[in-house]
Design an enzyme around this catalytic site. Structure first.
Site, PDB file in Angstrom:
ATOM      1  N   HIS A  24      34.221  63.456   9.087  1.00 17.41           N
ATOM      2  CA  HIS A  24      34.414  62.760   7.808  1.00 17.41           C
ATOM      3  C   HIS A  24      34.132  63.644   6.590  1.00 17.41           C
ATOM      4  CE1 HIS A  24      34.661  59.280  10.387  1.00 17.41           C
ATOM      5  NE2 HIS A  24      33.449  59.538  10.830  1.00 17.41           N
ATOM      6  N   CYS A  25      34.585  64.877   6.646  1.00 13.19           N
ATOM      7  CA  CYS A  25      34.473  65.833   5.526  1.00 13.19           C
ATOM      8  C   CYS A  25      33.033  66.235   5.188  1.00 13.19           C
ATOM      9  CB  CYS A  25      35.171  65.304   4.278  1.00 13.19           C
ATOM     10  SG  CYS A  25      36.931  65.031   4.507  1.00 13.19           S
ATOM     11  N   VAL A  26      32.117  66.023   6.098  1.00 15.56           N
ATOM     12  CA  VAL A  26      30.728  66.448   5.885  1.00 15.56           C
ATOM     13  C   VAL A  26      30.234  67.231   7.100  1.00 15.56           C
ATOM     14  CG1 VAL A  26      30.036  64.719   4.172  1.00 15.56           C
ATOM     15  CG2 VAL A  26      29.915  64.161   6.597  1.00 15.56           C
TER      16      VAL A  26
END
Length: 68
Positions: A24-26
């Site tokens: 999730h982009c983290v």
């Protein structure tokens, strides 16, 4: 320890519930915590019915019991 992508595919194929799986982009947050397979994210909104939410929850419990 259950792969998030496996659970996402199971939810989709078994009952048509779509969720997001992955980092999730983290990526750095997951990497710092030693989490290799990301997480599973479900998004509910006003258009979701109570029946749909129950279907998701019941199927998720069943998937964890089966895969875990």
């Amino acid at each position: 320890g259950i792969d998030a992508h496996d659970v996402a595919i199971l939810l989709d194929e078994a009952v048509g519930v779509m969720v997001r799986s992955g980092m999730h982009c983290v990526h750095s947050w997951f990497n710092d915590r030693g989490i290799d397979n990301g997480s599973l994210r479900a998004s509910a909104y006003l258009y979701n019915t109570e029946e749909e939410v129950r279907l998701f929850a019941d199927t998720l419990v069943e998937a964890v019991q089966t895969l875990g």
